[in-house]
Structures are given as structure tokens and as C-alpha cells.
Write a protein that holds these residues in place. Structure first.
Motif, PDB file in Angstrom:
ATOM      1  N   HIS A 282       0.838  -1.196   0.000  1.00  0.00           N
ATOM      2  CA  HIS A 282       0.000   0.000   0.000  1.00  0.00           C
ATOM      3  C   HIS A 282       0.878   1.254   0.000  1.00  0.00           C
ATOM      4  CE1 HIS A 282      -2.629   3.148   1.718  1.00  0.00           C
ATOM      5  NE2 HIS A 282      -3.630   2.463   1.185  1.00  0.00           N
ATOM      6  N   PHE A 283       1.950   1.231   0.785  1.00  0.00           N
ATOM      7  CA  PHE A 283       2.872   2.356   0.912  1.00  0.00           C
ATOM      8  C   PHE A 283       3.517   2.695  -0.429  1.00  0.00           C
ATOM      9  CE2 PHE A 283       7.145   3.968   2.352  1.00  0.00           C
ATOM     10  CZ  PHE A 283       6.700   5.121   2.969  1.00  0.00           C
ATOM     11  N   VAL A 284       4.007   1.687  -1.165  1.00  0.00           N
ATOM     12  CA  VAL A 284       4.705   1.970  -2.423  1.00  0.00           C
ATOM     13  C   VAL A 284       3.742   2.360  -3.537  1.00  0.00           C
ATOM     14  CG1 VAL A 284       6.663   0.497  -1.857  1.00  0.00           C
ATOM     15  CG2 VAL A 284       4.764  -0.455  -3.175  1.00  0.00           C
ATOM     16  N   LEU A 285       2.447   2.180  -3.307  1.00  0.00           N
ATOM     17  CA  LEU A 285       1.470   2.638  -4.285  1.00  0.00           C
ATOM     18  C   LEU A 285       1.076   4.099  -4.065  1.00  0.00           C
ATOM     19  CD1 LEU A 285      -0.839  -0.506  -4.484  1.00  0.00           C
ATOM     20  CD2 LEU A 285       0.622   0.391  -6.310  1.00  0.00           C
ATOM     21  N   THR A 286       1.680   4.741  -3.069  1.00  0.00           N
ATOM     22  CA  THR A 286       1.440   6.157  -2.801  1.00  0.00           C
ATOM     23  C   THR A 286       2.673   6.975  -3.160  1.00  0.00           C
ATOM     24  OG1 THR A 286       2.278   6.102  -0.522  1.00  0.00           O
ATOM     25  CG2 THR A 286      -0.039   5.500  -0.868  1.00  0.00           C
ATOM     26  N   ALA A 287       2.503   8.279  -3.284  1.00  0.00           N
ATOM     27  CA  ALA A 287       3.628   9.153  -3.605  1.00  0.00           C
ATOM     28  C   ALA A 287       4.698   9.083  -2.524  1.00  0.00           C
ATOM     29  CB  ALA A 287       3.128  10.594  -3.769  1.00  0.00           C
ATOM     30  N   GLU A 288       4.282   9.027  -1.278  1.00  0.00           N
ATOM     31  CA  GLU A 288       5.230   8.976  -0.168  1.00  0.00           C
ATOM     32  C   GLU A 288       6.126   7.742  -0.261  1.00  0.00           C
ATOM     33  OE1 GLU A 288       5.157   9.107   4.748  1.00  0.00           O
ATOM     34  OE2 GLU A 288       3.338   8.609   3.607  1.00  0.00           O
ATOM     35  N   GLY A 289       5.560   6.612  -0.660  1.00  0.00           N
ATOM     36  CA  GLY A 289       6.315   5.375  -0.682  1.00  0.00           C
ATOM     37  C   GLY A 289       7.160   5.181  -1.920  1.00  0.00           C
ATOM     38  N   ILE A 290       6.704   5.680  -3.073  1.00  0.00           N
ATOM     39  CA  ILE A 290       7.421   5.416  -4.318  1.00  0.00           C
ATOM     40  C   ILE A 290       8.426   6.509  -4.662  1.00  0.00           C
ATOM     41  CG2 ILE A 290       5.881   6.532  -5.990  1.00  0.00           C
ATOM     42  CD1 ILE A 290       7.540   3.018  -6.235  1.00  0.00           C
ATOM     43  N   THR A 291       8.316   7.670  -4.053  1.00  0.00           N
ATOM     44  CA  THR A 291       9.228   8.772  -4.371  1.00  0.00           C
ATOM     45  C   THR A 291      10.699   8.396  -4.245  1.00  0.00           C
ATOM     46  OG1 THR A 291       7.609  10.499  -3.869  1.00  0.00           O
ATOM     47  CG2 THR A 291       9.922  11.114  -3.712  1.00  0.00           C
TER      48      THR A 291
ATOM     49  N   GLY B 296      10.668   8.531 -13.437  1.00  0.00           N
ATOM     50  CA  GLY B 296       9.764   7.399 -13.338  1.00  0.00           C
ATOM     51  C   GLY B 296       8.313   7.835 -13.293  1.00  0.00           C
ATOM     52  N   ILE B 297       7.417   6.869 -13.524  1.00  0.00           N
ATOM     53  CA  ILE B 297       5.981   7.106 -13.502  1.00  0.00           C
ATOM     54  C   ILE B 297       5.332   6.015 -12.661  1.00  0.00           C
ATOM     55  CG2 ILE B 297       3.874   7.267 -14.874  1.00  0.00           C
ATOM     56  CD1 ILE B 297       5.547   8.189 -17.231  1.00  0.00           C
ATOM     57  N   SER B 298       4.588   6.394 -11.646  1.00  0.00           N
ATOM     58  CA  SER B 298       3.910   5.442 -10.781  1.00  0.00           C
ATOM     59  C   SER B 298       2.781   4.739 -11.524  1.00  0.00           C
ATOM     60  CB  SER B 298       3.344   6.160  -9.552  1.00  0.00           C
ATOM     61  OG  SER B 298       2.502   5.312  -8.788  1.00  0.00           O
ATOM     62  N   GLY B 299       2.482   3.506 -11.099  1.00  0.00           N
ATOM     63  CA  GLY B 299       1.323   2.807 -11.640  1.00  0.00           C
ATOM     64  C   GLY B 299       0.021   3.372 -11.114  1.00  0.00           C
ATOM     65  N   ASN B 300       0.098   4.211 -10.093  1.00  0.00           N
ATOM     66  CA  ASN B 300      -1.043   4.909  -9.527  1.00  0.00           C
ATOM     67  C   ASN B 300      -1.139   6.267 -10.209  1.00  0.00           C
ATOM     68  OD1 ASN B 300      -2.839   6.397  -7.976  1.00  0.00           O
ATOM     69  ND2 ASN B 300      -2.047   5.699  -6.009  1.00  0.00           N
ATOM     70  N   THR B 301      -2.193   6.491 -10.962  1.00  0.00           N
ATOM     71  CA  THR B 301      -2.304   7.726 -11.749  1.00  0.00           C
ATOM     72  C   THR B 301      -2.468   8.972 -10.885  1.00  0.00           C
ATOM     73  OG1 THR B 301      -4.696   7.358 -11.963  1.00  0.00           O
ATOM     74  CG2 THR B 301      -3.279   6.525 -13.733  1.00  0.00           C
ATOM     75  N   ALA B 302      -2.770   8.795  -9.600  1.00  0.00           N
ATOM     76  CA  ALA B 302      -2.899   9.948  -8.712  1.00  0.00           C
ATOM     77  C   ALA B 302      -1.536  10.461  -8.248  1.00  0.00           C
ATOM     78  CB  ALA B 302      -3.747   9.593  -7.492  1.00  0.00           C
ATOM     79  N   VAL B 303      -0.486   9.678  -8.472  1.00  0.00           N
ATOM     80  CA  VAL B 303       0.874  10.082  -8.095  1.00  0.00           C
ATOM     81  C   VAL B 303       1.494  10.838  -9.258  1.00  0.00           C
ATOM     82  CG1 VAL B 303       3.164   9.287  -7.423  1.00  0.00           C
ATOM     83  CG2 VAL B 303       1.135   8.100  -6.557  1.00  0.00           C
ATOM     84  N   PRO B 304       1.949  12.055  -9.048  1.00  0.00           N
ATOM     85  CA  PRO B 304       2.542  12.826 -10.152  1.00  0.00           C
ATOM     86  C   PRO B 304       3.802  12.158 -10.687  1.00  0.00           C
ATOM     87  CG  PRO B 304       2.042  14.243  -8.272  1.00  0.00           C
ATOM     88  CD  PRO B 304       1.898  12.831  -7.792  1.00  0.00           C
ATOM     89  N   PRO B 305       4.057  12.253 -11.994  1.00  0.00           N
ATOM     90  CA  PRO B 305       5.308  11.729 -12.546  1.00  0.00           C
ATOM     91  C   PRO B 305       6.505  12.423 -11.915  1.00  0.00           C
ATOM     92  CG  PRO B 305       3.738  12.233 -14.293  1.00  0.00           C
ATOM     93  CD  PRO B 305       3.190  12.820 -13.026  1.00  0.00           C
ATOM     94  N   SER B 306       7.629  11.765 -11.917  1.00  0.00           N
ATOM     95  CA  SER B 306       8.832  12.367 -11.372  1.00  0.00           C
ATOM     96  C   SER B 306       9.210  13.620 -12.149  1.00  0.00           C
ATOM     97  CB  SER B 306       9.987  11.360 -11.435  1.00  0.00           C
ATOM     98  OG  SER B 306      11.211  11.977 -11.086  1.00  0.00           O
TER      99      SER B 306
END
Length: 395
Positions: free
Chosen positions: A328-337, A344-354
Motif C-alpha cells: 500500500h505504501f509503495v502505491l502512494t507518492a510517499e512510498g514510491i518517491t 519514473g511514472i507510478s502505476g497509480n495515476t494519482a501520483v505525479p510523474p517524477s
């Protein structure tokens, strides 16, 4: 690379396949957490945890007290540190090649002694061809984030897209990238001057070759016509297999790591005219080591390719709730940043691209080839054939 080394690599691949091929299906004991719903169906496809409750999951995860995650980048240690700081759960992040992770998770499932709780995994073909159908791992999607994860990113669960790009040395080539077409790299002018990781040891390069053939064949043929003024004539089954054959025969410099590719092209004292294929993560060496590198942003039909990183939880995890909470953490901006420091681009569209993509890589959708997840099983079936194709032509 010597033929002996190729044989050793091939033997290792076959040994891993043999080990995985006889792995029994593991039970789903421990796969269900506070949500209480099944996390996968019989086909290994993802099921959304509709009863998800973050507070309940957090409490259960803290009671378990520890979690271990494997990834192919050292940035996973930063993710682990951030997760531990947030939740107080002892978290171990381990950098591991995907082939090593595949073998270890398979053997742990066989022995029913699982130490890897979850993985951020870059080899989609072996994920859908081996780990998921054998129930070594499963895909878990929390309901609170499901609406932010589009259907194409769910099966398997896409956590992050990174990129491999072709680079050049602007000190050696001050007028810009010296090639403007992928087919240039197969020409006599570039014989022995193209460098990349050995495809026999880098699964996403083999997958790229296969995806070029299945998804981007028309683009590659159009690039050939634009470059030569003639239609491509080949006895191969695709333009990609022809390009791979020509590249392999053109004596590329093969390495075991991107670090060696970037050094061969962009080290401060490098004066040789070379083109290299590297992960955008290597652009950290521009500031860190004084490397001179730029993206070949004029290269057609694309300057590189996106490679996906998927998330999967070990079916036999002894810490299933901590594993879910970390997922769950890595699917959020806080976890994947922490993994998006070089783009990079998250698989969660709510997370802004790097915002840290290297200069020249401005539009991923137009500049990069993107893997089609619906073809991962086909890529799995074709992997050995493409490896053999490369091996036979790189002599």
C-alpha cells in the motif's frame, strides 16, 4: 563475451527454469489479512480487497513487527527506511537481480520457508508465466487505491515504470547525438561502438526485443524505410528479429551492468565515439561522478523504452499484513518517491510523474516504447527463442 560465458548463462537460465517448473502450488494460508477476502482467483489474477481497512491493517502489521522486500535497485533501501520511520516496523530492503529473486522465491515456496515477504519485480514474463500461476506470489490491490490504478496496470500490478534510453557523450559529439535512427546502430560505421548490457543476463532487454516484434513492428519497418529509402526485406518473422540479428552481428560491446555502459560512453576521460543503452538511473552519475551523457532525443522511432516494475506478495509470507501495508505504501507518492529520484511514472495515476527525468526525455508517451502487459505471457514463451537468436548471431 566469450562463448563459454554464454553457455554458463544459458545453463543458469535452464537450471532456474527447471527448478521453477517442478515447484508445487503453495497454499494461500496467511494471504488474507484484516480485509478477510480472498486475494486471488484460481487463474492468479488480481482481486481487489474490497473490505480493506487501513487502520486494522496497520495494527495487524505492527503486531507482526517485521517485513522484507526484494527489488533490483538499491533505492529499495530508502523505501524501507521511509516505511520503517512511518510505521515503526522493522523493514529490510534487499537489492537483488530478478533472476536471483525468482530462484530464491521459488525455492522458499518449495521448502515452505518464506523469508521474502514481497517483491518489486521487473521481469513481467516470469511473473505471469511462473510465479503467479504457481501461486508462489499473489497480487493484492487495496480498495482505497483501486480507482487510481487503471485496468491496464492491475494485471499484474504495476508499481512503477522506469526507462532505458540510448545515450551519447556531448563532449565527444558536441553537435548532438550522432545517430538519428535505430537502424544506424546496425551499420558498419557503428560496428564495435554500441554498448549495452548483455541481453542474456538482462531480461528486460530480451523482453524489449520481443515487444518490438509484437507491438512495434510497423514502426520499426517505417524507420528502416525512412533510413534507407527501401522497404525492409527479411526472412525473419519480424523487423525486430532482423534488427536484433544485425545488431548482434555488429559486434556490440556487452557488459554485465549499466555502470559499465555509462562509463564506456560518458566517463570524464572517455574520448571514444560510442552509443550506449542505460537506465535513466545512471544520470545520477552526471552530478555524482562528472559523467558526460545526454539522451539521444532525436533517435527514431523511439529513444528507448519503458520497463515496468510490478508488485507481488509471497503467498507463504509469515508477515502478510506487513507485506500488504508496505505494498500500500509503495502505491502512494510517499512510498514510491525514493525510487523516482532519477525519473519514473507510478502505476497509480494519482501520483505525479517524477520531475527528475533526464534532459531530453520530455514525453514518455511519444519518445519511449511501452511494454504491453497483455503480451507478457507471450514474451515468457518467446524468451528462450529470442535469447537463442541473439546467441547465434553474436559470435
Amino acid at each position: 563475451m566469450t562463448s563459454r560465458t554464454h553457455c554458463l548463462l544459458a545453463t543458469g537460465v535452464l537450471a532456474t527454469l527447471a527448478a521453477v517448473g517442478c515447484a508445487p502450488s503453495t497454499s494461500t494460508t496467511g494471504a488474507n489479512g484484516p480485509g478477510g477476502t480472498s486475494t486471488e482467483n484460481a487463474a492468479g489474477e488480481p482481486v481487489i480487497d474490497k473490505d480493506f481497512n487501513l487502520a486494522a491493517l496497520t495494527a495487524a502489521a505492527k503486531a507482526e513487527g517485521t517485513v522484507t522486500v526484494y527489488d533490483s535497485t538499491g533505492d529499495i533501501k530508502k523505501v524501507a527506511e521511509a516505511f520503517q520511520a512511518k510505521y515503526g516496523i522493522k523493514t529490510t530492503g534487499v537489492k537483488s537481480d530478478v533472476s536471483d529473486t525468482l530462484e530464491k522465491m521459488t525455492r522458499e515456496a518449495q521448502a515452505k520457508n518464506v523469508t521474502i515477504d514481497l517483491t518489486l519485480y521487473e521481469n513481467g514474463p516470469t511473473l505471469v508465466g511462473q510465479l503467479l500461476p504457481q501461486k508462489t506470489v499473489y497480487t493484492w490491490i487495496p480498495a482505497d487505491l483501486a480507482d487510481q490504478i487503471p485496468a491496464e496496470n492491475r494485471n499484474p500490478l504495476l508499481v512503477l515504470s522506469k526507462a532505458n534510453v540510448w545515450i551519447y557523450n556531448p563532449t565527444v559529439f558536441p553537435k548532438g547525438c550522432p545517430v538519428d535512427n535505430l537502424w544506424d546502430l546496425t551499420s558498419a560505421e557503428w560496428k564495435g561502438k554500441v554498448t549495452l548490457q548483455d541481453p542474456l543476463g538482462k531480461p528486460n532487454i530480451v523482453e524489449w526485443f520481443n515487444q518490438m516484434g509484437s507491438t512495434y513492428d510497423a514502426d520499426l519497418r517505417a524507420a528502416y524505410q525512412a533510413n534507407s529509402g527501401q522497404d525492409l526485406t527479411t526472412t525473419e518473422s519480424s523487423a525486430a528479429r532482423e534488427w536484433v540479428k544485425q545488431l548482434a552481428k555488429n559486434k556490440p560491446i556487452l557488459t554485465s551492468a549499466d555502470d559499465d555502459v555509462s562509463a564506456a560512453v560518458a566517463a570524464p576521460n572517455q574520448t571514444e565515439p560510442r552509443i550506449g543503452l542505460v537506465s535513466i538511473a545512471k544520470f545520477r552519475d552526471v552530478a555524482g561522478k562528472g559523467y558526460k551523457m545526454k539522451v539521444c532525443d532525436t533517435l527514431k522511432p523511439y529513444v528507448g523504452y519503458q520497463y515496468p516494475k510490478f508488485g507481488a506478495i509471497a503467498t507463504g509470507s509469515k508477515h502478510p499484513n506487513a507485506a500488504k501495508l508496505l505494498m500500500h505504501f509503495v502505491l502512494t507518492a510517499e512510498g514510491i518517491t525514493p525510487e523516482m529520484g532519477s525519473g519514473g511514472i507510478s502505476g497509480n495515476t494519482a501520483v505525479p510523474p517524477s520531475s527528475n527525468n533526464p534532459p531530453g526525455l520530455t514525453d514518455w508517451s511519444k519518445q519511449l516504447m511501452k511494454f504491453d502487459s497483455s503480451k507478457l505471457l507471450s514474451d515468457f514463451r518467446e524468451a528462450q527463442s529470442m535469447q537463442d537468436h541473439w546467441r547465434l548471431n553474436h559470435r
